[in-house]
Design a protein around this motif. Structure first.
Motif, short mmCIF file in Angstrom:
data_model
loop_
_atom_site.label_atom_id
_atom_site.label_comp_id
_atom_site.label_asym_id
_atom_site.label_seq_id
_atom_site.Cartn_x
_atom_site.Cartn_y
_atom_site.Cartn_z
N SER A 101 4.39 -17.49 -14.54
CA SER A 101 5.06 -16.26 -14.78
C SER A 101 4.90 -15.57 -13.42
N ILE A 102 5.76 -14.47 -13.13
CA ILE A 102 5.23 -13.37 -12.02
C ILE A 102 5.55 -12.10 -12.63
N THR A 103 4.52 -11.09 -12.63
CA THR A 103 4.76 -9.92 -12.95
C THR A 103 4.58 -8.75 -11.91
N LEU A 104 5.50 -8.05 -11.66
CA LEU A 104 5.55 -7.06 -10.32
C LEU A 104 5.82 -5.66 -10.84
N THR A 105 5.14 -4.93 -10.38
CA THR A 105 5.32 -3.43 -10.86
C THR A 105 5.38 -2.61 -9.74
N VAL A 106 6.21 -1.80 -9.48
CA VAL A 106 6.29 -0.74 -8.32
C VAL A 106 6.42 0.65 -9.01
N PHE A 107 5.95 1.83 -8.62
CA PHE A 107 6.05 3.02 -8.73
C PHE A 107 5.95 4.03 -7.82
N GLY A 108 6.41 5.32 -8.06
CA GLY A 108 6.46 6.46 -7.12
C GLY A 108 6.37 7.64 -8.03
N SER A 109 5.67 8.58 -7.30
CA SER A 109 5.72 10.16 -8.23
C SER A 109 5.81 11.13 -7.23
N SER A 110 5.93 12.21 -7.80
CA SER A 110 6.36 13.33 -6.86
C SER A 110 5.03 13.95 -6.23
N LYS A 111 3.77 13.57 -6.71
CA LYS A 111 2.57 13.87 -6.01
C LYS A 111 1.94 12.84 -5.03
N GLY A 112 3.08 11.89 -4.68
CA GLY A 112 2.79 11.11 -3.54
C GLY A 112 2.18 9.62 -3.98
N ASN A 113 1.93 9.42 -5.16
CA ASN A 113 1.62 8.32 -5.70
C ASN A 113 2.51 7.02 -5.48
N VAL A 114 1.96 6.12 -4.61
CA VAL A 114 3.04 4.76 -4.73
C VAL A 114 2.32 3.62 -4.85
#
Length: 392
Positions: A101-114
């Motif tokens: 398995s490969i688990t990949l998570t990407v995210f971004g937010s309005s306060k600059g969390n990436v």
């Protein structure tokens, strides 16, 4: 994904829609209520378009599914994350190894969390070899309260800051006997505090207690007994694991420390579901920088607490969870957990214990791979976590 709070909506929406859908299947609903089932069916249809068909076809190469999830927390603001899981087999003639398995998570937010998180598990040569790689590249808003439970419980100790993290860990395991493996690996990491540190106290922590640019490298050694049927979501079996390592951190000066982590998991079929149990400890000796301290909280270790609030050199925790299926591809989980921290091994148990209780909804994306929405409550804290795969 980053820390969540009860402001997150996606998990609650999924839980509500699934409950209404199940109710509609089991009961005769009035015509004016049928829109609930329509909305739920639409959600399922959209998930299937993203690969969540509940099936795994090894002929597809890497069989992917992707799940988007909006979130909202005070530190992150509003954001969107996408969790993807890919199942595959290295050798189609290998009927012994479980799917890799490969688990990949990407995210971004309005306060600059990436950020981007990666977790890879590869099973080779009829499960005689195993390769694990996991990594993190994030820029997030973080907190530091100091070491231990008591410091974490004092709001005046809170220090807020932006943290850049780059971390890569790997290990390669050899089977020495049925279900028993040994191996070695490496760990490389870097943490940089960006901008000023906002403190509830008059002064932020001193540079000696809180170095703001830390690079860490380590050599790791591993032993594992693993009779689980599927690592991502076991229905039966047992895991006994010991991980050790020697680390060097370059910060305001050179820091050297050692780590020993011990873990026991058990999975038993009871009634219509599975009872899962975890007992974990982690011990660190030597000159441990703040960012290398063991954490309690987050989406895996004692859900319901803000990640980073509780840190320590020594840790002991346990969780028990009951998981059961509902009609269709739905399921529920319920859990209890407790943990504590200490400066030295002899201190474990002298500081307060923190506890967690919660329940969660599951939707099967692929065989053994679930979308999860967990609702957790702790001592004066709480959280909602949406992602894929189980906490343990």
């Amino acid at each position: 994904m980053p820390n969540r709070s009860p402001g997150q909506l996606f998990g609650g929406v999924l839980l509500l829609l699934s409950s209404l859908s199940l109710y509609a299947e089991d009961k005769a609903v009035q015509p004016e209520q049928s829109w609930f089932s329509k909305v739920s069916n639409w959600v399922e249809h959209e998930l299937e378009r993203l690969g969540a068909d509940g099936e795994f076809n090894p002929d597809d190469g890497i069989d992917w599914t992707a799940v988007p999830g909006p979130f909202a927390t005070p530190d992150s603001g509003f954001g969107l994350g996408v969790s993807s899981v890919g199942l595959f087999v290295v050798d189609k003639e290998d009927t012994v190894s479980q799917p890799s398995s490969i688990t990949l998570t990407v995210f971004g937010s309005s306060k600059g969390n990436v950020g981007l998180d990666l977790d890879t598990q590869v099973f080779l040569k009829e499960d005689r070899r195993r390769l694990y790689i996991w990594g993190v590249a994030e820029k997030v808003n973080d907190v530091f309260y100091g070491p231990g439970i008591r410091d974490g419980q004092r709001n005046r100790n809170k220090h807020s800051f932006s943290l850049d993290t780059l971390l890569v860990n790997s290990k390669y395991m050899f089977r020495m006997a049925p279900a028993f493996y040994i191996g070695a690996g490496a760990s490389l990491g870097q943490n940089n505090v960006k901008g000023s540190v906002e403190s509830h106290q008059a002064q932020p922590p001193t540079s000696s207690a809180f170095p703001q640019d830390v690079r860490t490298a380590g050599a790791t050694f591993h032993a594992m007994y693993d009779s689980r049927d599927f690592g991502l979501n076991a229905k039966r079996g047992r895991l006994l694991q010991a991980d050790g390592g020697f680390y060097t951190s370059s910060a305001d000066r050179r820091h050297n420390f050692r780590k020993l982590a011990l873990e026991y998991r058990e999975y038993q079929a009871i009634g219509p579901g599975v009872l899962a149990f975890q007992l974990a400890s982690e011990f660190k000796f030597g000159d441990v920088t703040w960012d290398n301290m063991t954490k309690l909280g987050g989406e895996d270790r004692l859900r319901g607490y803000t990640t980073g609030r509780y840190r320590g050199r020594q840790m002991l925790m346990s969780q028990v969870e009951y998981r059961h299926d509902l009609p269709g591809r739905h399921g529920m989980v319920y859990w209890l957990g407790a943990g504590t921290l200490g400066l030295d091994v002899s201190d474990l148990g002298s500081e307060p214990w923190i506890h967690t209780v919660g329940l969660g909804y599951r939707y099967e994306l692929k065989p053994g791979v679930n979308l999860r929405a967990d609702f957790a409550w702790g001592n004066g804290d709480s959280g909602i976590y949406v992602g894929v795969n189980e906490a343990f």
